[in-house]
Design a protein around this motif. Structure first.
Motif, PDB file in Angstrom:
ATOM      1  N   TRP A   7      60.968  59.183  79.802  1.00  0.00           N
ATOM      2  CA  TRP A   7      60.084  58.340  78.987  1.00  0.00           C
ATOM      3  C   TRP A   7      58.879  57.970  79.845  1.00  0.00           C
ATOM      4  O   TRP A   7      59.012  57.486  80.961  1.00  0.00           O
ATOM      5  N   ARG A   8      57.690  58.187  79.320  1.00  0.00           N
ATOM      6  CA  ARG A   8      56.486  57.808  80.042  1.00  0.00           C
ATOM      7  C   ARG A   8      55.547  57.099  79.074  1.00  0.00           C
ATOM      8  O   ARG A   8      55.348  57.553  77.958  1.00  0.00           O
ATOM      9  N   ARG A   9      55.014  56.000  79.513  1.00  0.00           N
ATOM     10  CA  ARG A   9      54.081  55.251  78.687  1.00  0.00           C
ATOM     11  C   ARG A   9      52.798  55.033  79.477  1.00  0.00           C
ATOM     12  O   ARG A   9      52.827  54.564  80.619  1.00  0.00           O
ATOM     13  N   VAL A  10      51.668  55.369  78.894  1.00  0.00           N
ATOM     14  CA  VAL A  10      50.372  55.133  79.501  1.00  0.00           C
ATOM     15  C   VAL A  10      49.522  54.383  78.493  1.00  0.00           C
ATOM     16  O   VAL A  10      49.480  54.756  77.322  1.00  0.00           O
ATOM     17  N   GLY A  11      48.871  53.338  78.917  1.00  0.00           N
ATOM     18  CA  GLY A  11      48.085  52.571  77.955  1.00  0.00           C
ATOM     19  C   GLY A  11      46.980  51.778  78.615  1.00  0.00           C
ATOM     20  O   GLY A  11      47.006  51.487  79.799  1.00  0.00           O
ATOM     21  N   VAL A  12      46.004  51.428  77.834  1.00  0.00           N
ATOM     22  CA  VAL A  12      44.910  50.567  78.264  1.00  0.00           C
ATOM     23  C   VAL A  12      44.654  49.568  77.146  1.00  0.00           C
ATOM     24  O   VAL A  12      44.571  49.941  75.980  1.00  0.00           O
ATOM     25  N   ALA A  13      44.579  48.298  77.507  1.00  0.00           N
ATOM     26  CA  ALA A  13      44.332  47.257  76.516  1.00  0.00           C
ATOM     27  C   ALA A  13      43.099  46.470  76.926  1.00  0.00           C
ATOM     28  O   ALA A  13      42.942  46.089  78.084  1.00  0.00           O
ATOM     29  N   VAL A  14      42.203  46.234  75.985  1.00  0.00           N
ATOM     30  CA  VAL A  14      40.997  45.446  76.236  1.00  0.00           C
ATOM     31  C   VAL A  14      40.941  44.345  75.194  1.00  0.00           C
ATOM     32  O   VAL A  14      41.110  44.595  74.006  1.00  0.00           O
ATOM     33  N   CYS A  15      40.727  43.129  75.646  1.00  0.00           N
ATOM     34  CA  CYS A  15      40.729  41.998  74.720  1.00  0.00           C
ATOM     35  C   CYS A  15      39.546  41.099  75.034  1.00  0.00           C
ATOM     36  O   CYS A  15      39.271  40.807  76.195  1.00  0.00           O
ATOM     37  N   GLY A 377      45.518  48.017  82.123  1.00  0.00           N
ATOM     38  CA  GLY A 377      46.013  49.384  82.010  1.00  0.00           C
ATOM     39  C   GLY A 377      47.381  49.492  82.668  1.00  0.00           C
ATOM     40  O   GLY A 377      47.751  48.656  83.496  1.00  0.00           O
ATOM     41  N   PHE A 378      48.130  50.502  82.296  1.00  0.00           N
ATOM     42  CA  PHE A 378      49.444  50.661  82.924  1.00  0.00           C
ATOM     43  C   PHE A 378      49.935  52.101  82.796  1.00  0.00           C
ATOM     44  O   PHE A 378      49.566  52.835  81.883  1.00  0.00           O
ATOM     45  N   ILE A 379      50.740  52.483  83.757  1.00  0.00           N
ATOM     46  CA  ILE A 379      51.502  53.725  83.725  1.00  0.00           C
ATOM     47  C   ILE A 379      52.950  53.362  84.026  1.00  0.00           C
ATOM     48  O   ILE A 379      53.240  52.770  85.064  1.00  0.00           O
ATOM     49  N   ARG A 380      53.831  53.720  83.131  1.00  0.00           N
ATOM     50  CA  ARG A 380      55.235  53.346  83.270  1.00  0.00           C
ATOM     51  C   ARG A 380      56.115  54.542  82.929  1.00  0.00           C
ATOM     52  O   ARG A 380      55.843  55.268  81.965  1.00  0.00           O
ATOM     53  N   GLN A 381      57.179  54.726  83.704  1.00  0.00           N
ATOM     54  CA  GLN A 381      58.081  55.849  83.452  1.00  0.00           C
ATOM     55  C   GLN A 381      59.520  55.468  83.757  1.00  0.00           C
ATOM     56  O   GLN A 381      59.815  54.856  84.787  1.00  0.00           O
TER      57      GLN A 381
END
Length: 401
Positions: A7-15, A377-381
């Motif tokens: 499982w790998r999750r990559v994301g960027v959030a801007v608020c 931002g994040f990279i998670r696995q």
């Protein structure tokens, strides 16, 4: 033969958050907006002179959060990395009247207070006042606030993790095997928000390695009417603020070495240090046990396992209104799949291993008095390896003729 699951999750959030201030009060906004907050201010005497070495205390009686600091040579004080909650601020100094103020933290925008102490009169009276606003929040969501002081008192299993904290501390959440839990609603529609990083996968000892409870400063468990920024997974939202090393000039932490049932030694090390501008918090934990997963029999058969976890949080104030933070997590667990009596008699030996890493940088910038810009931002696995029995026949059903 080994089977690999990844499982790998990559994301960027801007608020971008718009906040409106009136005097020293801020308008109540969504609870999770902008992450942890900050209260800063100056303490003065009636003539306008700054007062140094004055003790300032904030507390939240619901969550049990309490923190104390003293003013510096310029009469200023700072409370950083505050969970979004209402707080009661108290200042006491010899020869001056006690000053109390209620402050509501709802975002990462710093709240600045200009406080003046009045001289004590010839006679003094003591008034006992109950602050109902400390107990009843102006927040439409149904939630439970938990501080590290409460987490430290919970009877957690060595391998319980954050899920057991949620189960024990929040009403309406029912525990299941191996760390799963069921909130009111669809149990698959739950998520964690760790310093504004969303973790939407189902969390349990079978599929992932969680953050150590010792690295958590506070948790807000939202069980109803979750704010819109959490998306559609809203049966249960766990908003977590991790510990920080900011404003800890002397290294502060703990070391715990324990030994429990099922031959279970555990080691936990936590330490934080930093100034107003730069801080670092480190958490290391390790555990080995003969009962890693919930056993299907009264006796734990083929159920040994171990895990090790590393978490580091770095905070840096890049300018008076900008803050950078970086969360790093690495964890590994290896464990046997427990057997029933029949499976043990057949000689089944199945194993699993999970490797986890997480990198989550973030930046917050206050623009003027009404605007907060945050980017995360994040990279998670989670990398799961399943190893079946060396001999495939004991793991196969019997063939009858």
């Amino acid at each position: 033969m080994k089977k690999l699951l990844l499982w790998r999750r990559v994301g960027v959030a801007v608020c971008v958050a718009m906040l409106v201030r009136y005097a020293d009060m801020s308008v109540v906004l969504a609870q999770g907006l902008g992450g942890a907050g900050r209260i800063q201010g100056t303490v003065k005497d009636p003539t306008g002179g700054v007062m140094q070495a004055v003790e300032v205390t904030i507390r939240n009686p619901v969550s049990g959060f309490t923190r104390t600091t003293t003013t510096d040579a310029a009469g200023t004080f700072v409370f950083s990395n505050l969970p979004p909650n209402p707080y009661h601020l108290v200042i006491e100094a010899q020869g001056f009247q006690r000053l109390e103020r209620d402050v509501d933290v709802r975002s990462a925008v710093p709240i600045t207070l200009d406080l003046t102490l009045a001289l004590a009169g010839a006679t003094s009276t003591v008034d006992v006042v109950g602050h109902a606003e400390d107990l009843v929040e102006r927040d439409p969501s149904a939630h439970t606030d938990i501080d590290q002081t409460l987490i430290a008192k919970l009877p957690l299993e060595s391998s319980g993790g954050l899920n057991q904290v949620v189960t024990l501390a929040s009403p309406g959440v029912v525990s299941d095997s191996n760390g799963f839990f069921h909130p009111v609603g669809d149990h698959a529609q739950t998520q964690f928000s760790i310093d504004n990083q969303p973790v939407t996968d189902q969390q349990s000892r079978l599929y992932s390695n969680q953050l150590s409870p010792d690295a958590v400063q506070s948790m807000e468990i939202i069980t109803g009417v979750a704010p819109a920024e959490y998306g559609d997974k809203s049966s249960l939202v766990v908003h977590i603020v991790t510990k920080s090393g900011l404003d800890q000039p002397k290294p502060t932490g703990s070391l715990a070495v324990e030994y429990g049932s099922f031959t279970t030694p555990t080691v936990d090390l936590n330490i934080g240090v930093g100034s107003h501008r730069l801080g670092n918090f480190l958490s290391l934990s390790g555990m080995r046990t003969d009962r890693f997963l919930d056993a299907p029999e009264f006796q734990a058969l083929h159920d040994a396992g171990h895990k090790i976890s590393f978490f580091d949080r770095l905070d840096a104030q890049t300018n008076p209104t900008g803050t950078f933070h970086l969360n790093l997590q690495a964890a590994h667990s290896t464990f046997d799949v427990p057997n029933t009596l029949d499976a043990a008699a057949l000689g089944q030996e199945q194993h699993q291993a999970i490797s986890t890493f997480n990198i989550a940088p973030g930046y917050s910038q206050v623009i003027g008095l009404k605007t907060l810009f945050t980017a995360n931002g994040f990279i998670r696995q989670d990398h799961l390896t399943y190893a079946p029995s060396p001999d495939p026949f004991p793991a196969s059903p019997a063939i009858t003729t």
